[in-house]
Design a protein around this motif. Structure first.
Motif: not given
Ligand SMILES: Nc1ncnc2c1ncn2[C@@H]1O[C@H](COP(=O)(O)OP(=O)(O)OP(=O)(O)O)[C@@H](O)[C@H]1O
Ligand SMILES: [Mg+2]
Length: 357
Positions: A29-46, A210-218
């Motif tokens: 949402e507008k004004g969020d600083i949204y973190g996406i966390v995950g180890y290497s290869g999790a799919g974050k950059s994609t 806010k934060v989302a945790v990524m693992e193996k693309g999910k």
């Protein structure tokens, strides 16, 4: 602002399918600083390249500012892309050009006059605290300064969103802190929405709401930072959080030191976490007055999630067994998150044996 609906991205490599991003739903949402966390290869950059419209999803929808990107013409897509800025781990500056020219380059095709551009570049350099470096070259700057230039350049077209892919990973802790402070300032003063990709929970703790945790693309877990930090559900999330808090070290010390051993005899060892300004003292006092349960504090710590305190206590409880249980139910009723670490003497390992709400 940015909505991904059931987004998947697959790559074909040597006849094999790589599912880099799988069925991701996310709403920034507008004004969020949204973190996406995950180890290497999790799919974050994609995932972030999908938001940047550089990567077309194999499946799913990308909706930015209520526009479904799949429905745009190439020209409209290019225009929409301008509302999204991006910075990277390695800054990507043009080494042979001055700082001024690096930022000015982004304004080249905007139809602005030379004078307007000059004014804009100076404003941007002022904003990121580099007004005195306009004539310097990238190689004369520190890593933190280079990232400031990259931020100024990303802001030149007044984007609504800034995507940061490991933007502080090449910086030392102090410089990281300064860049995070700058990002927070831009979020507040310009209303800039920020998506921050990182493998460090410490970064999330400093600035993300806010934060989302990524693992193996999910995405395996997501929510407000307070929710995730105070009551993580998934093992991987807990792993990440442990790296940003001190509770694990405290438990190790309690386990190792014989001084604590006799304190644990016939007692329960419990971890209490609470969010916000609630002082825990009356609660601890109430355990005795209401249930005749004595709580002895072995460890206490307050972490700050931006302005919100997040407290944790490790205590031993003694008293009638059923009263102990009632005392814990009372704490849970008061909004305290309770994890029982040790109940049984035969349990030599300190770990969560019962917990959560
Ligand atoms: N263009 C591509 N072609 C083939 N495979 C790719 C491509 N881009 C990414 N992948 C694969 O997709 C998966 C996710 O990669 P991605 O770069 O998104 O991860 P990441 O979470 O950003 O990792 P890191 O923290 O190392 O940057 C990896 O297995 C990677 O090898
Ligand atoms: Mg990456």
């Amino acid at each position: 602002m940015i909505e991904l609906r059931n987004v998947s991205v697959s790559f074909q490599q040597k006849g094999k399918e790589i599912r880099a991003v799988e069925a991701v739903d996310i709403n920034i949402e507008k004004g969020d600083i949204y973190g996406i966390v995950g180890y290497s290869g999790a799919g974050k950059s994609t995932l972030v390249r999908v938001m940047n419209l550089l990567q077309k999803p194999t499946e799913g929808e990308v909706i930015i500012n209520r526009t479904n990107l799949g429905e745009l013409s190439p020209k409209a897509l290019r225009k929409e892309r301008k509302t999204i800025g991006m910075i990277f781990q390695h800054f990507n500056l043009m080494e042979s050009r001055t700082i001024f020219d690096n930022v000015d380059f982004s304004l080249k095709y905007t139809g602005k006059s030379k004078q307007e551009r000059c004014q804009k570049v100076n404003e941007l350099l002022e904003l990121v605290g580099l007004a005195d470096k306009a004539n310097a070259y990238p190689k004369q700057l520190s890593g933190g300064q280079k990232q400031r230039v990259a931020i100024a350049r990303a802001l030149a077209n007044e984007p609504k969103v800034l995507l940061c892919d490991e933007a502080t990973s090449a910086l030392d802790p102090k410089t990281t802190q300064q860049i995070l402070t700058l990002l927070k300032k831009l979020n507040r003063t310009l209303g800039l929405t920020i998506v921050l990709i990182t493998h460090e929970m410490q970064v999330v703790k400093e600035i993300c709401n806010k934060v989302a945790v990524m693992e193996k693309g999910k995405i395996i877990e997501k929510g407000s930072s307070i929710q995730i930090f105070s009551d993580p559900k998934e093992e991987l999330t807990k792993d990440f959080i442990r790296t940003a808090t001190h509770i694990d070290q405290a438990l190790e010390r309690i386990q190792e030191h014989s001084a604590f051993a006799h304190q644990l005899e016939n007692k329960w060892l419990v971890e209490l976490s609470y969010v916000g300004n609630r002082t825990n003292e009356p609660l601890i006092a109430h355990l005795y007055s209401k249930y005749q349960v004595t709580a002895n504090i072995l460890y206490g710590n307050v972490e700050f999630l931006q302005e919100t305190p997040l407290g944790s206590l490790v205590v031993t409880l003694s008293g009638e067994t059923h009263q102990r249980q009632k005392a814990l139910d009372y704490l849970i009723g008061q909004g305290v998150i309770v994890h029982i670490l040790k109940k049984d003497e035969k349990n030599s390992q300190i770990r969560v044996i019962e917990g959560g709400k």
